[in-house]
Design an enzyme around this catalytic site. Sequence first.
Site, short mmCIF file in Angstrom:
data_model
loop_
_atom_site.label_atom_id
_atom_site.label_comp_id
_atom_site.label_asym_id
_atom_site.label_seq_id
_atom_site.Cartn_x
_atom_site.Cartn_y
_atom_site.Cartn_z
CB CYS A 20 19.81 -8.36 -8.55
SG CYS A 20 21.03 -9.01 -7.39
CB ALA A 21 18.66 -3.21 -11.68
N GLY B 86 14.59 -3.76 -14.72
CA GLY B 86 14.28 -2.56 -13.94
C GLY B 86 12.88 -2.33 -13.43
N GLY B 87 12.04 -3.35 -13.35
CA GLY B 87 10.69 -3.13 -12.81
C GLY B 87 10.70 -2.47 -11.45
CE LYS B 88 10.74 -6.92 -7.17
NZ LYS B 88 10.74 -7.69 -8.42
CG ASP C 258 32.53 -4.39 -16.04
OD1 ASP C 258 32.69 -3.99 -14.87
OD2 ASP C 258 32.66 -3.65 -17.03
CG ASP D 198 14.12 -8.71 -7.29
OD1 ASP D 198 13.69 -9.68 -6.65
OD2 ASP D 198 13.63 -8.34 -8.38
CB CYS E 298 9.78 -14.01 -7.45
SG CYS E 298 10.98 -14.56 -8.68
#
Length: 404
Positions: free
Chosen positions: A231-232, A235-237, A282, A300, A353
Amino acid sequence: MRLHRNLVFATIDSLHLIFNEGKQADKVLKNTLKLDKRWGSRDRGFIAETTYDIVRWKRLYAEIADVNEPFDRTNLFRLFTVWATLRGIKIPDWPQFESTPTRRIKGRFDELSKIRKIRESIPDWLDEVGSKELGKKWDKELAALNQLAPVVLRVNTLKSNVLEVKNQLADLDVETTAAKGVPNALVLKERSNVFTTDAFKNGWFEVQDANSQKVAIMLDAKPGQRIIDACAGAGGKSLHIAEMMENKGQLISLDIYESKLKELKRRAKRNGAFNIETRVIDTTKVIKKLHGTADKVLIDAPCSGLGVLKRNPDTKWKMQPDFLDRIRTLQQQLLRDYSKMVKEDGEFMYATCSILPSENELQVKEFLASEEGATFEIKKENKVSPSATGFDGFYMALMKRKKK
């Protein structure tokens, strides 16, 4: 402090879009702050911080001002008056402020501060959920989530190091301190627009909360592995994982939104992260093709976002009770579907989070009791509290697939 008409009006316009038209606060402010090129950093800071403050304390201020939604322009000026009066700012004699009774504000504030849901400015239903799930801890967490979020950087070791970034920013009078237990994090002592610095433009750092950085640290990605960030988003992680992999191996970043993955590609280029491959989910085939192929998988997961309320205070006003039920169903589905991508003896991480047990440890417990989860066992678990750390609230659980 002297109030300037154009800055106050820009704040009122922003509040109208957030409260009455349901627009996202961060996007509204992004557009508002571009409206006048003559505004300096202090002017933009005033608009952003005042808008966020009034969004954060909407319920308390509305009760003090005795106004109800939808807020017309007069009501918005009344909310602004409450904000300014509680900060000791003199109200100018503009026509817009004529009907605002400033004398009663402090007395009403003292009176209403005795009621938690009004003092902490949160909807009734959300206060009930937090109290039910966290008990006495809810008071502390709620108070912490109403504090202003610190600005935290994650130094990108593919291009720089902590000392180099610290010194480069110090030359611009931006002071930073280390974050305990997070090796490449730097916390700004005062808020500053770091996005205009050469260090940011050259990919030396990203802005990422200290507790958010703990997710990739716990995942412990190694060079040469095949890792999936399921679940990018933007893309922080993924960028943090790529950095830990030292650009060696393969990182597949998945998301259902192509626009977010495009943003990830742009950020990856600036970061010098070249081992990331993006794929849009998709169809279900995208996941099926990856069954049994990954050394490590990170989910995430989409969640209530309660742990990051200090960063996104408008979330609490937009969320509805049925959303929590829907998101918990989705989380369980993702756990069962995406765990199939993990190799035998591989690792699977679930993170949110949120600070609610029903989105966190209870979800993991339910997954481990399911047919898909029976082949996994918990290796590590971390519940990160906003009140204990001063940063965002996170939950993370690292599971290992057992050998047959």
